[in-house]
Design an enzyme around this catalytic site. Sequence first.
Site, PDB file in Angstrom:
ATOM      1  N   GLU A 141      13.027 -22.297 -90.108  1.00  9.17           N
ATOM      2  CA  GLU A 141      12.194 -22.680 -88.960  1.00  9.17           C
ATOM      3  C   GLU A 141      10.945 -21.809 -88.853  1.00  9.17           C
ATOM      4  OE1 GLU A 141      12.562 -23.336 -84.133  1.00  9.17           O
ATOM      5  OE2 GLU A 141      13.751 -21.765 -85.098  1.00  9.17           O
ATOM      6  N   GLU A 237      15.736 -27.448 -77.150  1.00  6.36           N
ATOM      7  CA  GLU A 237      15.619 -25.996 -77.044  1.00  6.36           C
ATOM      8  C   GLU A 237      14.515 -25.653 -76.040  1.00  6.36           C
ATOM      9  OE1 GLU A 237      15.968 -22.309 -80.134  1.00  6.36           O
ATOM     10  OE2 GLU A 237      14.200 -23.577 -80.351  1.00  6.36           O
TER      11      GLU A 237
END
Length: 259
Positions: A141, A237
Amino acid sequence: MPRFAANLSMMFTEHPFLDRFDAAAKAGFSAVEFLFPYEHPPEAIAERLRRNGLTQALFNLPPGDWDAGEKGFAARPDKFDELRQSIHTALPYAKATGVRRLHLMAGIADRKDPKAVAAFRKSVEWTADFLGEHGIDVVLEPINPRDVPGYFLNDFMFARDLIVDMKIPNVGLQFDIYHCQILHGDVTMRLREMLPHIGHIQIASVPSRNEPGEELNYPFLFAELDRLGYEHFVGCEYRPAGDTVAGLGWFKPYAGVEV
């Protein structure tokens, strides 16, 4: 329709961690993710997943001393032994939860340093090989420097090019739309371009990192994911601006229950 996973490190924090599984299921989520499970026994987490019929979409491999500023080991040449130990720490949780994807954190390092780049490649290769034997994918990520200054993996194109170059079947991109918008913008075109390499997507509003909205037209992006044929989970998230359930208006069209 996208399959959403509630991020229990950020959402439903009105409840103790293990009770957040119950709250997420009650709100209509069929899957969950979180940053780290390591403060709780793997059996306790597995029981909450089974009780609520939830799928574990993702969690992070151990990051080191988080409170001291560590954000993973992968790009740290001096931390390879700790990285290998961290994978062994995570494996019982992966087996207990049935998770199919784990996020390997790069850590704080200079991406212009050839030693850091070499360490990152070595770490990705070793981790993917080890976890691949257990049927688990590794996702990488890119994270924006506003949230994590000095983070090694801070460019989506660099991450994509690395994944393409390494040609490891169980390594993919963790495409957090929030981070992409801050780093590069042009989110839709980057989703279209990078979709073959994406193993997990996450969402939040920009710039607040609250419920989806603000700068980005998330209903358009969700429809685009359907059009592109994205089949994996979309992790929520984000930090609710207030009560988690009160902020789930955006989720109503996708929930299996009344929110």
